[in-house]
Design a protein around this motif. Structure first.
Motif, PDB file in Angstrom:
ATOM      1  N   HIS A   1       0.835  -1.209   0.000  1.00  0.00           N
ATOM      2  CA  HIS A   1       0.000   0.000   0.000  1.00  0.00           C
ATOM      3  C   HIS A   1       0.868   1.257   0.000  1.00  0.00           C
ATOM      4  O   HIS A   1       0.570   2.248   0.669  1.00  0.00           O
ATOM      5  CB  HIS A   1      -0.934  -0.009   1.210  1.00  0.00           C
ATOM      6  N   GLY A   2       1.977   1.189  -0.752  1.00  0.00           N
ATOM      7  CA  GLY A   2       2.869   2.331  -0.909  1.00  0.00           C
ATOM      8  C   GLY A   2       3.919   2.479   0.174  1.00  0.00           C
ATOM      9  O   GLY A   2       4.785   3.359   0.076  1.00  0.00           O
ATOM     10  N   LYS A   3       3.893   1.626   1.186  1.00  0.00           N
ATOM     11  CA  LYS A   3       4.828   1.744   2.305  1.00  0.00           C
ATOM     12  C   LYS A   3       5.917   0.690   2.216  1.00  0.00           C
ATOM     13  O   LYS A   3       5.642  -0.494   2.047  1.00  0.00           O
ATOM     14  CB  LYS A   3       4.082   1.602   3.632  1.00  0.00           C
ATOM     15  N   ASP A   4       7.174   1.124   2.330  1.00  0.00           N
ATOM     16  CA  ASP A   4       8.322   0.217   2.303  1.00  0.00           C
ATOM     17  C   ASP A   4       8.305  -0.635   3.569  1.00  0.00           C
ATOM     18  O   ASP A   4       8.289  -0.116   4.685  1.00  0.00           O
ATOM     19  CB  ASP A   4       9.617   1.032   2.230  1.00  0.00           C
ATOM     20  N   VAL A   5       8.287  -1.971   3.390  1.00  0.00           N
ATOM     21  CA  VAL A   5       8.230  -2.865   4.550  1.00  0.00           C
ATOM     22  C   VAL A   5       9.351  -3.901   4.465  1.00  0.00           C
ATOM     23  O   VAL A   5       9.849  -4.222   3.388  1.00  0.00           O
ATOM     24  CB  VAL A   5       6.869  -3.587   4.655  1.00  0.00           C
ATOM     25  N   LYS A   6       9.722  -4.430   5.620  1.00  0.00           N
ATOM     26  CA  LYS A   6      10.693  -5.517   5.700  1.00  0.00           C
ATOM     27  C   LYS A   6       9.952  -6.763   6.181  1.00  0.00           C
ATOM     28  O   LYS A   6       9.393  -6.779   7.278  1.00  0.00           O
ATOM     29  CB  LYS A   6      11.824  -5.181   6.681  1.00  0.00           C
ATOM     30  N   ILE A   7       9.940  -7.778   5.350  1.00  0.00           N
ATOM     31  CA  ILE A   7       9.274  -9.034   5.709  1.00  0.00           C
ATOM     32  C   ILE A   7      10.327 -10.134   5.753  1.00  0.00           C
ATOM     33  O   ILE A   7      10.845 -10.555   4.714  1.00  0.00           O
ATOM     34  CB  ILE A   7       8.160  -9.390   4.703  1.00  0.00           C
ATOM     35  N   LYS A   8      10.640 -10.589   6.940  1.00  0.00           N
ATOM     36  CA  LYS A   8      11.710 -11.578   7.105  1.00  0.00           C
ATOM     37  C   LYS A   8      11.198 -12.935   7.577  1.00  0.00           C
ATOM     38  O   LYS A   8      12.001 -13.844   7.787  1.00  0.00           O
ATOM     39  CB  LYS A   8      12.755 -11.036   8.081  1.00  0.00           C
ATOM     40  N   SER A   9       9.892 -13.057   7.749  1.00  0.00           N
ATOM     41  CA  SER A   9       9.334 -14.336   8.177  1.00  0.00           C
ATOM     42  C   SER A   9       7.865 -14.395   7.786  1.00  0.00           C
ATOM     43  O   SER A   9       7.211 -13.343   7.627  1.00  0.00           O
ATOM     44  CB  SER A   9       9.457 -14.497   9.694  1.00  0.00           C
ATOM     45  N   PRO A  10       7.302 -15.598   7.624  1.00  0.00           N
ATOM     46  CA  PRO A  10       5.856 -15.715   7.354  1.00  0.00           C
ATOM     47  C   PRO A  10       5.008 -15.064   8.449  1.00  0.00           C
ATOM     48  O   PRO A  10       3.940 -14.521   8.156  1.00  0.00           O
ATOM     49  CB  PRO A  10       5.641 -17.228   7.301  1.00  0.00           C
ATOM     50  N   LYS A  11       5.468 -15.110   9.688  1.00  0.00           N
ATOM     51  CA  LYS A  11       4.724 -14.488  10.781  1.00  0.00           C
ATOM     52  C   LYS A  11       4.557 -12.990  10.535  1.00  0.00           C
ATOM     53  O   LYS A  11       3.475 -12.425  10.737  1.00  0.00           O
ATOM     54  CB  LYS A  11       5.449 -14.741  12.104  1.00  0.00           C
ATOM     55  N   GLN A  12       5.645 -12.346  10.079  1.00  0.00           N
ATOM     56  CA  GLN A  12       5.562 -10.920   9.760  1.00  0.00           C
ATOM     57  C   GLN A  12       4.641 -10.684   8.566  1.00  0.00           C
ATOM     58  O   GLN A  12       3.893  -9.703   8.534  1.00  0.00           O
ATOM     59  CB  GLN A  12       6.957 -10.365   9.478  1.00  0.00           C
ATOM     60  N   ALA A  13       4.698 -11.579   7.583  1.00  0.00           N
ATOM     61  CA  ALA A  13       3.838 -11.428   6.403  1.00  0.00           C
ATOM     62  C   ALA A  13       2.366 -11.499   6.799  1.00  0.00           C
ATOM     63  O   ALA A  13       1.534 -10.720   6.312  1.00  0.00           O
ATOM     64  CB  ALA A  13       4.166 -12.516   5.377  1.00  0.00           C
TER      65      ALA A  13
END
Length: 501
Positions: free
Chosen positions: A314-326
């Motif tokens: 949604h236009g925001k830079d995110v860091k996804i390092k695990s399925p839990k975070q996703a």
């Protein structure tokens, strides 16, 4: 001498709360390829297990070459000349090809020791007869799915099988591997070996089979010569109704960009991959086996690491390092491997349906049993999950109904982005329509749907936009309105060509 190599008469098999087979009849002629088709939950898996001695029927009779048989266990079935190549291959990957072929059928030399030179030679010979030239002393796990499937067929040949059951044999194979399997089936037929060929891919049945038997709700509906029927006839017999339109694509308004991926690179697998996916649309990913589609989605979902690149939600830079975070970022990922990654097989349908959103089913520190039960009933009804109850252990369900449980699990997350990896693999025609309806409902609600599929009709039938991948790179992006939105152009891109030439 009987007209049939194998014949089932009036077979009935019951489980608590369900009659899996009801007065089922089946007959297979010597050297015949008989197609067997039916919806998930129609009783095909139970029928296989009765034929192979895993289950014993309460009523009915089994005949092999006219002789009445009583299969107390799989050894009895094998001794009668019946073998099965299951959809989930029974391969010990840490053992050699030879060990897999000869397990429980060892050749022994002096002193009772295993005669590996003799077994290796025989294994090489049997595999060569199937068109596979390999070193059988190598570990089975070092070979691909196509070779592993041939190992299973080799095991059947070694016991001098009169009939081989093949359960969804092409579901995990690439195009060339499917062609090889078809060739092998015809060779086996020429040798007088009968085959029961179970598949949800109607085109395979028409290409390969002499006759087709349709099952529905554990019963025999009809058996016809393949040349005397067609796809519409099969579908109507299988689901008990007309499926007027398989791909029920709806028109929706494209919303804002939900996911943007920029220049993702990953361990030599993904190379500068960039794409956008929008709310209210289905984005299809096409490509040959090994193109990197699943690896890309695993990287987006945090299941695999990325070396470089950015992900925007949604236009925001995110860091996804695990399925839990996703999951916290409201991304759902329906994996291709439902049994290995999508379900806890020893748990109930109910428990699996809430696995990805346990917190959403709690009232304070405790599980809200009423909400869980209501959700389970709703999922079983809306997804047509065939189960005696929501308390049934998932392992007891058919493969297609297990897939529906996985879908229900992620729907219960109320995610914003849904990634479907081969969502209809191993699912019958009627159930496919239900899955497509789920996708349509999601995009109507403004969700973003990403679909990986190896079935070209599915890609063309359901996608608003298609991205074609090859060797970890994006080769083309095609909108539904484009003149290149067709099978020829997409396949050209998948093989490395430029579709605008």
């Amino acid at each position: 001498m009987s007209e049939y190599v194998v014949e089932l008469k009036g077979i009935t098999k019951r489980f608590p709360g369900v009659v899996a087979l009801k007065n089922m009849n089946l007959s297979v002629k010597p050297g015949e390829i008989l197609g067997l088709i039916g919806e998930n939950g129609a009783g095909k898996s139970t029928l296989i297990k009765v034929l192979t001695g895993v289950y014993q029927a309460e009523e009915g009779e089994i005949y092999v070459n006219g002789q009445k048989q009583k299969f107390r266990d799989p050894n009895d079935s094998a001794a009668a000349g019946i073998a099965c190549v299951y959809q989930e291959l029974n391969i010990e990957k840490l053992l050699s090809v030879t060990d897999n072929i000869f397990i429980n059928k060892w050749i022994r030399g002096k002193g009772g020791l295993l005669d590996y030179p003799a077994m290796n030679e025989k294994a090489r010979e049997v595999m060569a007869s199937l068109g596979i030239d390999i070193d059988p002393s190598k570990l089975a796990g070092t070979f691909g799915m196509g070779v592993q499937q041939m190992i299973e067929i080799a095991k059947a040949i070694l016991i001098d099988a009169k009939m081989i059951i093949m359960d969804e044999p092409t579901s995990s194979l690439g195009e060339k591997e499917v062609e090889l399997l078809m060739t092998i089936c015809r060779k086996l037929k020429a040798k007088g070996i009968s085959i029961i060929f179970i598949s949800h891919k109607l085109e395979e049945l028409f290409e390969l089979c002499d006759r087709v038997t349709v099952m529905r709700d554990g019963e025999h509906i009809w058996t016809k010569q393949t040349e005397d029927t067609d796809s519409d006839d099969l579908v109507k017999a299988m689901v008990g109704r007309c499926v007027d339109q398989l791909f029920v694509k709806i028109d929706t308004q494209q919303g804002d960009c939900a996911l943007r991926v920029e220049n993702i690179n990953s361990a030599g697998v993904l190379h500068d991959v960039s794409f956008e996916a929008y709310k209210g649309q289905i984005l299809g990913f096409s490509g040959l086996v090994g193109a990197g589609r699943t690896e890309l989605m695993r990287a987006v979902f945090g299941a695999d690491p990325i070396d470089s690149g950015k992900i925007f939600l949604h236009g925001k830079d995110v860091k996804i390092k695990s399925p839990k975070q996703a999951i916290r970022h409201k991304i759902a990922f329906l994996t291709e491997d439902r049994k290995g990654q999508g379900l806890i097989l020893g748990q109930s349908v109910q428990m699996n349906l809430i696995l990805a959103n346990m917190a959403g089913f709690c009232k304070g520190p405790f599980i809200d049993d009423k909400k869980v039960c209501q959700t389970g009933d709703h999922n079983c009804s809306s997804l047509r999950i065939k189960t005696p109850s929501q308390y049934e252990v998932v392992r007891q369900l058919s493969g297609g109904n297990q897939q529906k449980v996985v879908i229900g699990k992620w729907i219960n997350c109320d995610a914003d982005i849904y990634i479907f990896d081969e969502p209809t693999r191993g699912i019958d025609v009627g159930a496919k329509v239900e899955v497509y309806n789920v996708m349509n409902e999601l995009i109507k609600e403004g969700k973003c749907v990403i679909m990986i599929s190896s079935e070209m009709p599915e890609i063309l039938g359901m996608s608003d936009r298609v991205i074609v991948m090859r060797e970890g790179r994006i080769m083309a992006t095609v909108d539904r309105e484009s003149e290149y939105f067709n099978q020829e152009a997409i396949m050209k891109a998948a093989w490395g060509g430029k579709i605008d030439e």
